[in-house]
Enzyme design. Structure first.
Site, PDB file in Angstrom:
ATOM      1  CG  HIS A 225      -2.073   0.906   1.222  1.00 45.80           C
ATOM      2  ND1 HIS A 225      -2.471   1.624   0.142  1.00 45.80           N
ATOM      3  CD2 HIS A 225      -2.895   1.306   2.251  1.00 45.80           C
ATOM      4  CE1 HIS A 225      -3.487   2.429   0.471  1.00 45.80           C
ATOM      5  NE2 HIS A 225      -3.752   2.247   1.759  1.00 45.80           N
ATOM      6  CG  HIS A 271      -4.514   1.242  -8.907  1.00 49.19           C
ATOM      7  ND1 HIS A 271      -5.826   1.169  -8.530  1.00 49.19           N
ATOM      8  CD2 HIS A 271      -3.910   2.090  -8.042  1.00 49.19           C
ATOM      9  CE1 HIS A 271      -6.007   1.943  -7.475  1.00 49.19           C
ATOM     10  NE2 HIS A 271      -4.866   2.512  -7.149  1.00 49.19           N
ATOM     11  CG  ASP A 326       2.805   4.140  -5.433  1.00 57.65           C
ATOM     12  OD1 ASP A 326       2.512   5.202  -4.872  1.00 57.65           O
ATOM     13  OD2 ASP A 326       2.218   3.064  -5.207  1.00 57.65           O
TER      14      ASP A 326
HETATM   15  C1  MLT Z   1      -4.156   4.665  -4.178  1.00 54.70           C
HETATM   16  O1  MLT Z   1      -4.010   5.844  -3.820  1.00 54.70           O
HETATM   17  O2  MLT Z   1      -3.860   4.275  -5.320  1.00 54.70           O
HETATM   18  C2  MLT Z   1      -4.753   3.744  -3.211  1.00 54.70           C
HETATM   19  O3  MLT Z   1      -4.697   4.065  -1.917  1.00 54.70           O
HETATM   20  C3  MLT Z   1      -4.715   2.306  -3.542  1.00 54.70           C
HETATM   21  C4  MLT Z   1      -6.162   1.913  -3.716  1.00 54.70           C
HETATM   22  O4  MLT Z   1      -6.944   2.683  -4.225  1.00 54.70           O
HETATM   23  O5  MLT Z   1      -6.490   0.785  -3.311  1.00 54.70           O
END
Ligand code: MLT
Length: 390
Positions: A225, A271, A326
């Site tokens: 995460h 994702h 990320d």
């Molecule tokens: C994100 O910001 O991508 C998330 O916290 C991951 C998600 O949406 O599960």
């Protein structure tokens, strides 16, 4: 009624991380698999370069502020921003071993113990107002800086954060710009991301805002995460080390193929919800291209963006081979002069706390006509009985 059936649970859905199960409503944001992130119905592209306080206002109140409302809100946040000396001294006495996310979770518990008001609404605004100071304190302490802590909230939400940070050779204006963008892009991501879900789950037992947020931060600390952004930055750094600054794109493609053959991890792609390049990543790539094109890490990240999807899409098991936020967020912060790769997850925590806190207020005080949601208590089947009716 058939139209009310949202999801039929079969055995195949068990032990899959509740992927895709509807469990409630999220009022602050939504994530569309191909269109990406919306805050209160506004796309992230529309909001990315606004002032952080403006976007926080939107998330908090559900509407965009007028000029006067924004000015009053900025003052409101500034008036709530100061941590007491006792909190600051207590944070500075915490051990510095281990991940900074543990320090952040502990610091939030301390704020709750010493300054919590046991009122979700007041604590939500206080927490949002104070978290830049908490995080600056955590980073400076974890990094071993011993100077005096001074906060000037009247500078602005992220301006004050950057001014409190002890970053060697700080390029203040540049760092403020990158931090504002990072902050806004990470405030919220629907209701079901792990940290938000955990924060709301803990609050459903009527734990206060700070305890719930500390739990959410622990949920965010894992490499699947929030810490993924640090792993991605390290990955780009490793690739740069392997191929050098003058690498050609074909070398990056070869390197990725080699890693896949050896079953090594490729970071920054895919994702849980998105099925296209993460629009937050696109915004960062555009900024990187405009401001930091010559930066060696930016160059590698840009090559990875180009060849990664092509190479990964060749594997039929990979349904989303596109870059996520990320893949580039840590690279942009580094290019903007934030030389602390180990604290990028903490910055994610500072940002996501805004959405989590507001979603906790919704679930505790507004959902179900103001009654709030009940304690989270999903059903687990008896493992010895593998039929669904058990
Ligand atoms: C994100 O910001 O991508 C998330 O916290 C991951 C998600 O949406 O599960």
């Amino acid at each position: 009624m058939d139209t009310d059936v949202l999801f039929t649970i079969t055995k195949e859905n068990l032990e899959t991380g509740m992927r895709g199960y509807p469990v409630g409503y999220c009022t602050t944001s939504s994530v569309h698999p191909t269109k990406g992130l919306y805050y209160r119905g506004k796309s992230i592209q529309e909001l990315a370069f606004k002032e952080p306080e403006e976007v926080i206002y939107l998330l908090y109140y559900g509407k965009e502020p007028s000029k006067d409302e924004l000015a009053a809100f900025k003052q409101e946040l500034a008036s709530r921003a100061h941590l007491s000396d006792k909190v600051i001294e207590s944070i500075q006495k915490l051990p510095r071993e281990g991940q900074a996310m543990k320090l952040l979770a502990s610091a939030l518990l301390l704020v709750g113990m010493l300054e919590g008001e046991q009122d979700y609404e007041k604590d939500c605004l206080n927490l949002i107002a104070r978290i830049p100071e908490v995080v600056a304190c955590v980073i400076n302490h974890h990094a071993g800086w011993k100077g005096e802590h001074s906060s000037k909230p009247e500078l602005g939400y992220m301006e004050n954060f950057v001014s409190m940070l002890h970053v060697p050779h700080k390029r203040e204006a540049e760092l403020v710009r990158a931090m504002k963008l990072f902050n806004i892009l990470h405030y919220d991501h629907g209701g079901g991301n792990l940290s938000t879900f955990v924060g709301k789950a803990v609050a459903s037992g009527l734990e206060d805002m700070y305890g719930s947020m500390a739990s959410a931060i622990c949920a965010l600390a894992g490499p699947r995460h929030g810490r993924a952004n640090q792993d991605c930055l390290e990955f780009v750094e490793e690739v740069l080390k392997e191929v050098g600054e003058n690498a050609q794109i074909s070398q990056i493609e070869g390197l990725l193929r080699g890693k896949l053959t050896k079953n090594e991890l490729i970071y920054g792609f895919g994702h849980a919800v998105l099925r296209v390049e993460d629009p937050r990543a696109t915004i960062f790539y555009e900024l990187a291209d405009k401001q930091y094109k010559k930066d060696p890490l930016v160059k590698i990240a840009t090559y990875l963006r180009e060849v990664g999807p092509k190479v990964l899409a060749e594997n039929p098991k990979i349904s989303n081979p596109y870059p996520n936020v990320d893949a580039i967020s840590g690279v942009v912060l580094t290019a903007a002069g934030f030389g602390y790769a180990d604290y990028i997850a903490v910055l994610f925590g500072m940002s996501r706390a805004v959405g989590i806190a507001r979603q906790i207020v919704y679930e505790r005080l507004e959902a179900r006509g103001g009654k709030g949601t009940p304690i989270i208590r999903p059903k687990y089947l008896d493992a010895s009985d593998r039929s669904l009716s058990g």
